[in-house]
Design an enzyme around this catalytic site. Structure first.
Site, PDB file in Angstrom:
ATOM      1  N   ILE A 145       0.841  -1.054  -0.068  1.00 44.88           N
ATOM      2  CA  ILE A 145       0.015   0.168  -0.082  1.00 44.88           C
ATOM      3  C   ILE A 145       0.854   1.444  -0.017  1.00 44.88           C
ATOM      4  CG2 ILE A 145      -0.196  -0.131   2.588  1.00 44.88           C
ATOM      5  CD1 ILE A 145      -3.131   1.072   1.940  1.00 44.88           C
ATOM      6  N   GLU A 146       0.812   2.113  -1.013  1.00 46.05           N
ATOM      7  CA  GLU A 146       1.883   3.249  -1.241  1.00 46.05           C
ATOM      8  C   GLU A 146       0.902   4.364  -1.844  1.00 46.05           C
ATOM      9  OE1 GLU A 146       5.730   2.495  -2.712  1.00 46.05           O
ATOM     10  OE2 GLU A 146       5.272   0.380  -2.858  1.00 46.05           O
ATOM     11  N   ALA A 147       1.348   5.637  -1.920  1.00 43.86           N
ATOM     12  CA  ALA A 147       0.797   6.615  -2.826  1.00 43.86           C
ATOM     13  C   ALA A 147      -0.627   6.734  -2.595  1.00 43.86           C
ATOM     14  CB  ALA A 147       1.046   6.435  -4.278  1.00 43.86           C
TER      15      ALA A 147
END
Length: 324
Positions: A145-147
């Site tokens: 889970i990024e950005a």
């Protein structure tokens, strides 16, 4: 911060590079007793793709984290947002399992369309995750889970709610969350995600941070330890665990050789020291990005080279010896 390692490239011919026939979903009988969570380096199907069975034979590694499952533009999962679930990636999974190994698909990454954002509800997102779980009869999934998925309260809650659902609907399924970190541990977004997982009752089996791409170089062993210790402290606070309990739910995903930030390097010796630290704390997960880059002496870092002096698959061999 931007992680260039997450950028997707056109790789529709990746299956041909593997020398694999297009396959169908692996049969239930193909499942093995291998734990795909603890020691599974990332492997991706773009650029120069190593033969997974040969890597397993030469290094002893038994599992891979396969990147990335994304949205096709709607609430439908495809590899890198474009490859069908029953195509070259299914063939790769069959090959790994046929060699006695196992896989943990990774959803998300830095770039591309994320299912957490494209699916409009918890139930829809859980359904998208379930398609992949059912297709490959999975034991574990990794949510990288990024950005935009990471830095959004509503999307964080949607992801956690969907993970709670698939855990309830798939007995024994293990769930990993992989997220960015600062030197002292996860930032305010990561702290919120951990607290919300407790509040929403989402049972996450392992929390893994990515301790690299910091503001400058320096001692990457010390920085990695600091980041994981910070994660442990946040888990301990949120869940009321002991240090030992929190470490056993913590993990790390490093980057081999030169990272995306100029001057920042994780050497083979650094990674061995990081492994020793991980083993001393019995971390739930120890991995790196990526086996595709696990070659050296090639002049510069890329999708197929670490950019440092090293032997072929030195980092993968270090992961192979990790037992938690």
């Amino acid at each position: 911060m931007k992680r260039i390692r997450r950028l997707l490239t056109a790789a529709t011919a990746a299956g041909a590079a593997l020398g694999l026939a297009i396959g169908t979903a692996p049969a239930a009988g193909a499942l093995t007793a291998v734990d795909p969570v603890t020691a599974s380096p990332y492997l991706y199907q773009w650029g120069s793709v190593p033969n997974a069975a040969n890597v397993m034979k030469s290094t002893g590694v038994k599992a891979f984290t396969l990147a990335f499952v994304l949205s096709d533009g709607g609430c439908n999962p495809k590899w890198d947002g474009s490859r069908a679930l029953d195509g070259a990636d299914a063939a790769l999974i069959n090959t790994i399992r046929g060699a006695g190994g196992e896989v943990i698909p990774s959803f998300g990454g830095w770039s591309g369309n994320k299912l957490g954002q494209k699916c409009s509800s918890v139930s829809a997102l859980a359904g998208a995750y379930q398609k992949v779980i059912s297709q490959y009869k999975l034991k574990a999934i990794d949510i990288d889970i990024e950005a935009g998925e990471f830095e959004n309260n509503a999307v964080q809650d949607r992801v956690l709610g969907a993970l709670k659902t698939v855990k309830q609907n798939n007995a024994g399924l293990k769930v990993v969350i992989t997220m960015p970190t600062e030197v002292g541990g996860p930032n305010s977004w990561g702290q919120r995600l951990i607290k919300q997982s407790k509040a929403l009752g989402a049972d996450i089996d392992a929390w893994s941070v990515m301790p690299f791409d910091f503001s400058n170089g320096g001692d990457m062993v010390a920085k990695t330890k600091s980041a994981v210790d910070g994660l442990k402290n946040q888990l301990k606070s949120a869940y009321g665990w002991s240090d030992d309990q929190a470490y056993r739910r913590s993990g790390l995903s490093s980057m081999n050789g030169k990272t995306d930030n100029a001057g920042e390097v994780v050497s083979v010796a650094n990674y061995q020291a990081i492994r020793d630290y991980a083993a001393s704390k019995h971390l739930a997960r120890f991995t790196f990005w990526a086996t595709n880059r696990d070659h050296g002496n090639c002049g510069g870092s890329s999708d197929s080279c670490s950019g440092i002096p090293q032997g072929d698959f030195d980092f993968t061999k270090i992961v192979a010896g990790y037992q938690g």
